[in-house]
Scaffold this motif. Structure first.
Motif, mmCIF file in Angstrom:
data_model
loop_
_atom_site.group_PDB
_atom_site.id
_atom_site.type_symbol
_atom_site.label_atom_id
_atom_site.label_comp_id
_atom_site.label_asym_id
_atom_site.label_seq_id
_atom_site.Cartn_x
_atom_site.Cartn_y
_atom_site.Cartn_z
ATOM 1 N N SER A 16 -45.091 -7.196 -7.630
ATOM 2 C CA SER A 16 -46.073 -7.193 -6.544
ATOM 3 C C SER A 16 -47.496 -7.407 -7.036
ATOM 4 O O SER A 16 -48.402 -7.592 -6.231
ATOM 5 C CB SER A 16 -45.993 -5.865 -5.781
ATOM 6 O OG SER A 16 -46.192 -4.769 -6.676
ATOM 7 N N GLY A 17 -47.703 -7.386 -8.349
ATOM 8 C CA GLY A 17 -49.056 -7.476 -8.886
ATOM 9 C C GLY A 17 -49.518 -8.903 -9.093
ATOM 10 O O GLY A 17 -49.846 -9.301 -10.226
ATOM 11 N N ARG A 20 -53.056 -9.083 -10.453
ATOM 12 C CA ARG A 20 -53.066 -8.720 -11.870
ATOM 13 C C ARG A 20 -52.595 -9.890 -12.725
ATOM 14 O O ARG A 20 -53.170 -10.174 -13.783
ATOM 15 C CB ARG A 20 -52.182 -7.500 -12.111
ATOM 16 C CG ARG A 20 -52.032 -7.168 -13.597
ATOM 17 C CD ARG A 20 -51.323 -5.853 -13.814
ATOM 18 N NE ARG A 20 -50.042 -5.804 -13.143
ATOM 19 C CZ ARG A 20 -49.500 -4.695 -12.643
ATOM 20 N NH1 ARG A 20 -50.155 -3.557 -12.719
ATOM 21 N NH2 ARG A 20 -48.324 -4.720 -12.058
ATOM 22 N N ASP A 294 -43.932 1.404 -13.798
ATOM 23 C CA ASP A 294 -44.635 2.297 -12.872
ATOM 24 C C ASP A 294 -46.134 2.023 -12.822
ATOM 25 O O ASP A 294 -46.885 2.804 -12.227
ATOM 26 C CB ASP A 294 -44.405 3.755 -13.292
ATOM 27 C CG ASP A 294 -42.935 4.136 -13.254
ATOM 28 O OD1 ASP A 294 -42.238 3.699 -12.322
ATOM 29 O OD2 ASP A 294 -42.486 4.852 -14.174
ATOM 30 N N LEU A 295 -46.572 0.923 -13.429
ATOM 31 C CA LEU A 295 -48.004 0.642 -13.486
ATOM 32 C C LEU A 295 -48.487 0.151 -12.118
ATOM 33 O O LEU A 295 -47.982 -0.844 -11.594
ATOM 34 C CB LEU A 295 -48.279 -0.423 -14.549
ATOM 35 C CG LEU A 295 -49.702 -0.487 -15.112
ATOM 36 C CD1 LEU A 295 -50.014 0.785 -15.890
ATOM 37 C CD2 LEU A 295 -49.862 -1.704 -16.015
ATOM 38 N N PRO A 296 -49.461 0.826 -11.514
ATOM 39 C CA PRO A 296 -49.969 0.381 -10.210
ATOM 40 C C PRO A 296 -50.523 -1.036 -10.284
ATOM 41 O O PRO A 296 -51.012 -1.482 -11.326
ATOM 42 C CB PRO A 296 -51.071 1.403 -9.905
ATOM 43 C CG PRO A 296 -50.725 2.608 -10.718
ATOM 44 C CD PRO A 296 -50.094 2.077 -11.968
ATOM 45 N N ASP A 297 -50.462 -1.741 -9.159
ATOM 46 C CA ASP A 297 -50.869 -3.146 -9.133
ATOM 47 C C ASP A 297 -52.337 -3.350 -9.484
ATOM 48 O O ASP A 297 -52.718 -4.423 -9.963
ATOM 49 C CB ASP A 297 -50.602 -3.741 -7.741
ATOM 50 C CG ASP A 297 -49.116 -3.839 -7.437
ATOM 51 O OD1 ASP A 297 -48.315 -3.720 -8.388
ATOM 52 O OD2 ASP A 297 -48.759 -4.016 -6.252
ATOM 53 N N HIS A 298 -53.170 -2.337 -9.234
ATOM 54 C CA HIS A 298 -54.606 -2.513 -9.474
ATOM 55 C C HIS A 298 -54.992 -2.265 -10.931
ATOM 56 O O HIS A 298 -56.163 -2.393 -11.290
ATOM 57 C CB HIS A 298 -55.417 -1.581 -8.563
ATOM 58 C CG HIS A 298 -55.201 -0.127 -8.851
ATOM 59 N ND1 HIS A 298 -54.184 0.597 -8.281
ATOM 60 C CD2 HIS A 298 -55.862 0.736 -9.661
ATOM 61 C CE1 HIS A 298 -54.230 1.841 -8.711
ATOM 62 N NE2 HIS A 298 -55.235 1.951 -9.557
ATOM 63 N N VAL A 299 -54.031 -1.914 -11.767
ATOM 64 C CA VAL A 299 -54.311 -1.645 -13.181
ATOM 65 C C VAL A 299 -54.045 -2.910 -13.993
ATOM 66 O O VAL A 299 -52.931 -3.440 -13.990
ATOM 67 C CB VAL A 299 -53.458 -0.477 -13.705
ATOM 68 C CG1 VAL A 299 -53.723 -0.253 -15.191
ATOM 69 C CG2 VAL A 299 -53.758 0.789 -12.919
ATOM 70 N N ALA A 373 -50.670 9.280 -15.454
ATOM 71 C CA ALA A 373 -50.808 8.958 -14.029
ATOM 72 C C ALA A 373 -52.068 9.590 -13.453
ATOM 73 O O ALA A 373 -52.805 8.960 -12.683
ATOM 74 C CB ALA A 373 -49.572 9.427 -13.263
ATOM 75 N N LEU A 376 -55.144 7.617 -14.543
ATOM 76 C CA LEU A 376 -55.329 6.393 -13.763
ATOM 77 C C LEU A 376 -55.903 6.696 -12.387
ATOM 78 O O LEU A 376 -56.782 5.988 -11.891
ATOM 79 C CB LEU A 376 -53.992 5.667 -13.606
ATOM 80 C CG LEU A 376 -53.448 4.923 -14.821
ATOM 81 C CD1 LEU A 376 -52.134 4.241 -14.461
ATOM 82 C CD2 LEU A 376 -54.443 3.896 -15.324
ATOM 83 N N GLN A 377 -55.408 7.752 -11.780
ATOM 84 C CA GLN A 377 -55.877 8.107 -10.447
ATOM 85 C C GLN A 377 -57.358 8.466 -10.469
ATOM 86 O O GLN A 377 -58.124 8.078 -9.585
ATOM 87 C CB GLN A 377 -55.060 9.279 -9.898
ATOM 88 C CG GLN A 377 -55.407 9.642 -8.457
ATOM 89 C CD GLN A 377 -54.499 10.742 -7.918
ATOM 90 O OE1 GLN A 377 -53.614 11.224 -8.621
ATOM 91 N NE2 GLN A 377 -54.712 11.132 -6.678
#
Length: 567
Positions: A16-17, A20, A294-299, A373, A376-377
């Motif tokens: 989904s990234g 990125r 598990d890496l969020p798309d915005h990272v 996590a 990152l948050q």
């Protein structure tokens, strides 16, 4: 391009990234300037240090491919077991010396060691091993307290320190360490702007304190980096307040250009609130593999040689270019010296961001174990600023100035000044006018021209933007009149405007009227000499208040009047 992306090719990054992915592609096409290479040559001459039995057992496993010299710190008593006995009997491949190491130093292909004999002699071990090779190429130190204990020992030096797994890894790797090897030269050094010393005085030692490999030494007023010992930890460049030493693989300009391109591509692809995740090429990349799914798309991961190689100038530039946050991926492989310096620099940068109410929590050193996590948050909890368009150069102070001024222009709070943690490369010089004699020792040693005189006028000026808090002025002051204050003055016009720290009217010669000193200098000199036996007369004390020419003339006339000849 392919080389930069290879590290991410087999990572299970979420599909989904898309934004990125666009950022990674953009970062890969940024051209990075080349650096020179450092070469090593190893012919397979190994020095083993430790108890005789331990060293012989290791030599038994290595003697087929290496020439082994053993420095036996403790002789074995009794009969040697089979493999050790066979190694001891192999006089062509194994030499045993008895004694303690007086010193060990060097690097892959060029180690030297002194053997202290039971009679107290210090002999070069390489001269005693029966061949013509003047150095050792490799060292395996089997003692629990090895000779070299820096965080990053030299290439070719192995010190398991009692760790059985580390010993097995060393025994497997050492036979592969023969031949010719190359690595990048990781640094560039400009002594002209180095604040290490002047006039025999020592000022800034930040790079020496921060180097995990002990590759930096002081050679008087400048420093010297041994390219063979340097392993690219990068904290020398991160700690350097002037930019005299910069990371060269890649350089600051190229790294900033890559970050700018990645963030721009991310925004153009529809991404929001990007967080840059800096990771190193080895343990950091391995850890990223483990958490990639598990890496969020915005990272957005950003590969660097070492996390210590990117510092406050790049972090703040990334925020100015539109990053919502910056995360440094810590691992257990990061040397303690590097981690400590990174945390110190983070304190400085966070202080600036907190003062502007932009949030120091945008900058995070992600813990080496759990808590990634949450890190990152925290970094993504704030909106980015409007992206800057400035270009940077390999000039650290200029880059910091551009980044901080851009952030300040969009800050929620705009204080005039903020206190900084001790050791910060920003601050002011304060002068006690009651103590200062305007002798001008301080501007003579100031490496950045933050302190200047006014020519013939007794005046000391200070430009805060140029001050790196190296302390040379404080050390040089004979009157202890100078103190330093860590702070940051946000207003650019005030920072660059020279201000007067102390001034006096010139003291005029009591004989001819020519200005030649300051009243405080004459007063201090008179006070210090009034008890001296040579200055008990009014005439001699008055002579202190004369310029050099009149003083000589007065002495000559006095001698002539007394009938003596002035020699």
């Amino acid at each position: 391009m392919t080389d930069y992306l290879n590290v991410y090719a087999d990572m299970a990054l979420p599909a989904s990234g898309a934004a990125r992915d666009a950022a990674l592609q953009a970062g890969a096409v940024v051209e990075v300037g080349a650096t020179s290479l450092v070469g090593y040559r190893s012919a397979g001459h190994l020095l083993l240090i430790g108890a005789e039995l331990d060293a012989l057992e290791c030599a038994a496993r290595l003697r087929e491919s290496l020439t082994c010299t053993i420095m036996a710190t403790r002789a074995h008593e009794g009969e040697l077991p089979g493999e050790a006995a066979a190694a001891r009997a192999d006089q062509r491949r194994v030499t045993v010396l008895y004694g303690q190491p007086a010193s060990v130093g060097g690097h892959l292909g060029h180690f030297d060691a002194l053997l202290e004999t039971p009679r107290g002699e210090a002999l070069r071990a390489a001269d005693l091993n029966g061949d013509d090779h003047p150095w050792f190429d490799l060292v395996l130190d089997l003692r629990r307290e090895p000779a070299l204990q820096m965080d990053l020992p030299p290439f070719g030096y192995y010190a398991p320190a009692g760790d059985a797994e580390a010993l097995e890894r060393a025994l497997a790797e050492i036979p592969e360490m023969t031949g010719e090897f190359e690595k990048p030269k990781f640094f560039n050094y400009s002594p002209d702007i180095c604040a290490h010393g002047d006039s025999g005085l020592t000022g800034c030692t930040r790079c020496l304190d921060a180097c995990p490999a002990d590759a930096i030494t002081s050679i008087g007023e400048i420093i010297e980096v041994d390219p063979y010992l340097c392993q690219g930890g990068g904290t020398c460049a991160t700690a350097c307040p002037t930019g005299a030493i910069i990371y060269a693989y890649p350089g600051p300009k190229d790294m900033a250009a890559r970050v700018k391109a990645m963030l721009q591509a991310y925004r153009e692809a529809g991404g929001e609130r990007p967080v840059l995740l800096f990771h190193d090429e080895d343990a950091g990349a391995d850890r990223l593999h483990a958490i990639a799914a598990d890496l969020p798309d915005h990272v957005i991961p950003v590969r660097v040689a070492e996390i210590g190689s990117v510092g406050m100038d790049l972090w703040l530039t990334a925020l100015a270019y539109g990053a919502a946050g910056v995360v440094l991926l810590d691992t257990r492989a990061v040397p303690p010296t590097v981690r400590a310096e990174v945390e110190r620099q983070l304190d400085y940068a966070r202080s600036l961001l907190d003062a502007m109410e932009l949030g120091g929590d945008r900058l995070v050193l992600a813990p080496a174990d759990d808590g990634f996590a949450a890190a990152l948050q925290g970094a993504a909890g704030r909106a980015p600023v409007t992206p800057a368009g400035f270009e940077t150069f390999n000039e650290k102070r200029g880059t910091l100035r551009l980044a901080i001024d851009h952030l300040y222009g969009q800050a929620l709070a705009r204080p005039q000044v903020t206190a900084m943690p001790a050791g910060s490369p920003f601050g002011q010089v304060m002068v006690d006018a009651d103590k200062c004699t305007l002798c001008m020792a301080c501007p003579q040693v100031c490496p950045t021209n933050a302190l200047t005189d006014a020519g013939d006028k007794p005046q000391l000026n200070f430009t805060e933007d140029l001050c790196v808090q190296c302390g040379l002025c404080q050390t040089a002051c004979p009157e202890d009149a100078i103190t330093l204050e860590s702070r940051f003055l946000f207003d650019w016009e005030q920072r660059r405007q020279p201000r007067v720290l102390n001034e006096e009217q010139p003291f005029e010669c009591v004989s001819c009227g020519k200005p030649f000193a300051t009243p405080s200098v004459i007063e201090r000199m008179t006070q210090r000499l009034e008890g001296h036996h040579m200055f008990q007369s009014e005439a001699n004390l008055r002579r202190l208040k004369m310029c050099g020419d009149c003083r000589v003339k007065d002495m000559f006339e006095t001698e002539q009047g007394s009938g003596n000849t002035l020699m």
